[in-house]
Enzyme design. Structure first.
Site, mmCIF file in Angstrom:
data_model
loop_
_atom_site.group_PDB
_atom_site.id
_atom_site.type_symbol
_atom_site.label_atom_id
_atom_site.label_comp_id
_atom_site.label_asym_id
_atom_site.label_seq_id
_atom_site.Cartn_x
_atom_site.Cartn_y
_atom_site.Cartn_z
ATOM 1 N N ASP A 121 -8.392 -9.082 4.679
ATOM 2 C CA ASP A 121 -8.129 -7.993 5.612
ATOM 3 C C ASP A 121 -9.109 -7.948 6.777
ATOM 4 O O ASP A 121 -10.086 -7.203 6.713
ATOM 5 C CB ASP A 121 -8.200 -6.657 4.844
ATOM 6 C CG ASP A 121 -7.494 -5.538 5.576
ATOM 7 O OD1 ASP A 121 -6.897 -5.804 6.629
ATOM 8 O OD2 ASP A 121 -7.529 -4.399 5.078
ATOM 9 N N GLU A 140 -12.144 -1.844 12.606
ATOM 10 C CA GLU A 140 -12.160 -1.155 11.307
ATOM 11 C C GLU A 140 -13.327 -1.602 10.428
ATOM 12 O O GLU A 140 -13.990 -0.781 9.807
ATOM 13 C CB GLU A 140 -10.829 -1.411 10.587
ATOM 14 C CG GLU A 140 -10.799 -0.858 9.170
ATOM 15 C CD GLU A 140 -9.480 -1.104 8.445
ATOM 16 O OE1 GLU A 140 -8.526 -1.629 9.062
ATOM 17 O OE2 GLU A 140 -9.412 -0.776 7.255
ATOM 18 N N GLU A 181 -1.465 -11.531 13.420
ATOM 19 C CA GLU A 181 -1.882 -10.147 13.671
ATOM 20 C C GLU A 181 -3.404 -10.096 13.673
ATOM 21 O O GLU A 181 -4.041 -10.275 12.647
ATOM 22 C CB GLU A 181 -1.323 -9.219 12.587
ATOM 23 C CG GLU A 181 -1.748 -7.772 12.740
ATOM 24 C CD GLU A 181 -1.143 -6.845 11.674
ATOM 25 O OE1 GLU A 181 0.047 -7.007 11.314
ATOM 26 O OE2 GLU A 181 -1.879 -5.968 11.187
ATOM 27 N N GLU A 219 0.816 -1.217 0.000
ATOM 28 C CA GLU A 219 0.000 0.000 0.000
ATOM 29 C C GLU A 219 0.846 1.262 0.000
ATOM 30 O O GLU A 219 0.634 2.176 0.792
ATOM 31 C CB GLU A 219 -0.952 -0.011 1.211
ATOM 32 C CG GLU A 219 -1.908 -1.184 1.188
ATOM 33 C CD GLU A 219 -2.941 -1.175 2.294
ATOM 34 O OE1 GLU A 219 -2.645 -0.646 3.382
ATOM 35 O OE2 GLU A 219 -4.047 -1.713 2.076
HETATM 36 O O1 GCW Z 1 -6.793 -2.758 6.367
HETATM 37 C C1 GCW Z 1 -5.881 -1.892 5.873
HETATM 38 C C2 GCW Z 1 -6.235 -0.591 6.502
HETATM 39 C C3 GCW Z 1 -5.097 0.379 6.502
HETATM 40 C C4 GCW Z 1 -3.915 -0.311 7.161
HETATM 41 C C5 GCW Z 1 -3.567 -1.556 6.357
HETATM 42 C C6 GCW Z 1 -2.442 -2.330 7.002
HETATM 43 C C7 GCW Z 1 -2.213 0.653 8.519
HETATM 44 O O2 GCW Z 1 -7.340 -0.073 5.832
HETATM 45 O O3 GCW Z 1 -5.493 1.522 7.214
HETATM 46 O O4 GCW Z 1 -2.810 0.536 7.262
HETATM 47 O O5 GCW Z 1 -4.669 -2.395 6.315
HETATM 48 O O6 GCW Z 1 -2.741 -3.202 7.796
HETATM 49 O O7 GCW Z 1 -1.288 -2.071 6.717
#
Ligand code: GCW
Length: 714
Positions: A375, A403, A397, A301
């Protein structure tokens, strides 16, 4: 004392009192008065005569904690003429008659024992270090908070996972990425001078559940944290945390050697770059000798990483590992990666990138794998990397902050979710190779083990916003200590410690907590649906979103609904992500009939009229799950209404209001998703499901531009 000092003291006490008087601030450590005399009589003798052996700041903390408990439980001044006694001491310095009865040989540095000896007259907390004694003290107090019998204790506890850490996605400007409980509790601007009482209270809470590490900064990292100006501040926090057994870690931005202006490359094989990181590590360890190490998000990302230099994850991780190894530090290298160009199923990419490197990481590297190959969804099958890297220590993790689960507005008891994942069988070493066994090192006999939870903590007076958010912090800690713990036991512990031991409270509320996870799955993403939340902030439904730059940013990519059906085909006729799992799973899940229905649309694209095990169509089942989710929230509300007498007024009212929001939003989810999917199914809703209140355009038009938790610069 001068008058002005008196005034200052009075003001300070008032301030401290005010914070602490806030309901929820004390977390699960609010030692409320024991109102039943039979219990008081049982516990008080041990608090009359306490022998604490040793002399360290941790021992002072134990003393303070026992005093706090004694006062809080109101065990003071009870007439107790028994010869009972509480002894707290490291095994090899216990009085000789006692020492021979306590065996801590196999308990390592953190394990503890609590034993009642001498016909119930002597209670002994022991272990091999002062930290173990602190854990044992909290262990004993937990027994008392639950009104357990302590007349015949024989407890031997040892953490099954070594590195039990919280990950704070906290930025240096005090915003918290995906944080829904205010700002970051780290007040960088006023550190190192001002040590806020919260720092100590944070450490105390964590050590009470066995958390022994904290990563202070966001994985989307800022190189400035590595400069002396900030290290001085980190050091101040580390000093507060040390006597509680908590190590401090930081996130390392891969391009820091360039960004901090020293080099023009961050190539991990470049000698100057390697030297640079060694120097940084040396500088940090000179200030913080027990610094834990670095957590790294690289090539993910938009974060910089080794790929830019045609290097690999191994090159990157091992370079950092080399820098911290002389100081016993570790590197937690995240596996949350998906390429910006790779058109392949996002769920497959981390596995594909990492599996070739099994066994190639340095000994002090843990690969940190997210819960779920996509995620942190309300429900995901376990990540296929677990069980597929026998020669690499993998850490889990989990995301404690919600979220994708309704932020701090929805009551969702996450230990139930964590437990489900930990219990899944990877078949890595034959049957019963659960995810828990992979991460605690039982499988493949791993030397280094770890687990991380992305924190839900902020400056809200009760730390987590939702009064029940605390249960998720608590539950993460308990499962990090023992990943085989039952979520039901965790729910009961927390409810009793936090609110009340009354059966009429604990029983229905335990059911409520355990059910709350399935409720959120039902009203958000039933039957294996995933990632259909509104984009960017991820609050509320957004299954229609299809216009974002990259395919996998769009919910339509994940549900693939069309006239022919719905779901992501991950079998061999689709993306074949299933091939990343062990054969028994691959075989079972290849066929929709033998795929657990909770994962059905994760692995299969099926027609709307596909007949499910209850003889109803897929469409009907989907609609009924959405409806069920709404009804479950209604039941939660009904249960909560009866709990007023057990809970303080403010928390009762706040939770009632939040449940109202949750119900409104569960309906929003149901109506929005069903209106949207109905365009494709062209089928009627089953009779049990009410027609949506508004049309699809209405739901699409709902916009929440200032939903919390997103980075203002996005
Ligand atoms: O789920 C996504 C989140 C991001 C996050 C990323 C990650 C910290 O939307 O906000 O960034 O994962 O875990 O690296």
């Amino acid at each position: 004392m001068k008058l002005k000092n008196y005034i200052a003291l009075a003001l300070f006490s008032l301030f401290a009192f005010n914070i602490q008087a806030q309901p929820g601030y004390e977390l699960w450590l609010d030692y409320k008065e024991i109102d039943d005399n039979t219990y008081k009589e049982k516990y008080s003798p041990f608090f009359t005569d306490i022998e604490l052996i040793g002399n360290s700041s941790t021992i002072s903390i134990i003393k303070e904690e026992l005093q706090l408990a004694k006062t809080g439980f109101a065990l003071e001044n009870l007439n107790s003429d028994s010869n009972s006694k509480l002894i707290v001491g490291i095994q090899n310095v216990l009085p000789s008659g006692i020492r021979s009865q306590i065996n801590t040989e196999n308990l390592g540095d953190e394990g503890y024992t609590i034993n009642t000896l001498n016909n119930g007259k002597t209670l002994v907390i022991s272990g091999n270090s002062d930290i173990a004694l602190l854990y044992g003290t909290f262990g004993l107090l937990r027994e008392i908070q639950q009104r357990n019998d302590i007349s015949d204790l024989n407890i031997e506890e040892e953490p099954k996972i070594q590195k039990r850490v919280l990950n704070h996605w906290d930025n240096l400007d005090r915003t918290v990425e995906r944080g829904y409980a205010g700002f970051s509790i780290w007040d960088w601007h006023l550190l190192p001078e001002l040590i806020k009482p919260e720092y100590k209270d944070y450490a105390r809470a964590n050590s009470s559940i066995g958390i022994n590490g904290t990563v202070l900064t966001n994985v989307n990292s800022n190189a400035l944290i590595l400069t002396p100006h900030y290290i001085e501040k980190v050091k101040a926090l580390a000093e507060v945390f040390r006597p509680y057994g908590i190590q401090v870690y930081l996130t390392a931005r891969f391009s820091a050697p360039i960004e901090l202006g020293d080099l023009d490359t961050a190539d991990p094989l470049d000698e100057n770059v390697r030297e640079w990181w060694k120097n940084i590590a040396n500088e940090i360890y000179a200030e913080i000798p027990d610094f834990g190490g670095f957590l790294v998000k690289a090539d993910s990302e938009g974060q910089p990483g080794p790929f830019q230099y045609d290097r690999t994850h191994v090159d990157g991780a091992n370079m950092l590992a080399e820098a911290v190894a002389p100081h016993d530090g570790i590197i937690m290298w995240r596996a949350f990666v998906y390429s910006e160009e790779d058109p392949d199923d996002r769920a497959k990419q981390a596995y594909d990138q990492f599996i070739p490197y099994d066994g190639k990481f340095a000994d002090n590297v843990l690969v940190q794998v997210k819960n779920g190959a996509i995620d942190f969804q309300p429900r995901e099958p376990f990540h296929p990397m677990f069980g597929a890297m026998p020669d690499t220590p993998l850490m889990m993790e989990f995301q404690i902050t919600q979220e994708y689960l309704g932020f701090s507005s929805h009551l969702v008891f996450l230990p139930k979710l964590f437990e489900e994942v930990l219990d899944e069988d990877t078949y890595a070493e034959g049957e019963n190779s659960t995810v828990a066994k992979v991460i605690d090192g039982t499988n493949s006999n791993k030397k280094l083990t770890g687990i991380a939870g992305v924190a839900n903590i902020g400056t809200e007076k009760n730390w987590t916003g939702h009064p029940f958010g605390q249960a998720n912090w608590y539950g993460f800690g308990r499962l990090a200590w023992d990943p085989y713990m039952d979520s039901e036991d965790i729910a009961q512990e927390w409810l009793k410690m936090n609110f009340s031991n009354e059966e009429d409270f604990v029983k229905p509320m335990t059911d409520l907590l355990l059910e709350s996870r399935e409720a959120v799955v039902n009203y958000m993403t039933p039957l294996g649906l995933h990632h259909i939340m509104a984009t960017s902030h991820h609050y509320g439904p957004g299954p229609w979103v299809d216009n974002l730059g990259r395919p996998e940013w769009n919910p339509v990519y994940y549900h693939k609904a069309d006239k022919n059906g719905i779901g992501f085909d991950r079998t061999s006729s689709g993306s074949d992500a299933l091939a990343q799992y062990a054969t028994p799973i691959e075989e079972n899940y290849s066929n929709p009939e033998t795929t657990p229905e909770k994962y059905l649309l994760w692995f299969h694209h099926l027609p709307w009229d596909y007949e499910m095990s209850n003889d109803k169509t897929l469409w009907d089942n989907m609609a009924l799950h959405y409806q069920k989710g709404v009804e479950q929230v209604e039941e939660m509300q009904a249960t909560w209404k009866n709990m007023e007498q057990y809970v303080n007024k403010q928390e009762f009212e706040k939770t009632s209001k939040l449940l109202e929001i949750q119900l409104k939003e569960a309906k929003w989810w149901r109506d929005a998703c069903l209106s949207y999917f109905q365009q494709f199914s062209e089928m009627e809703l089953p009779a049990e499901v009410p027609e949506p209140e508004h049309n699809l355009e209405y739901y699409k038009s709902i916009d929440r531009p200032y939903a919390p938790g997103i980075n203002p610069s996005w």
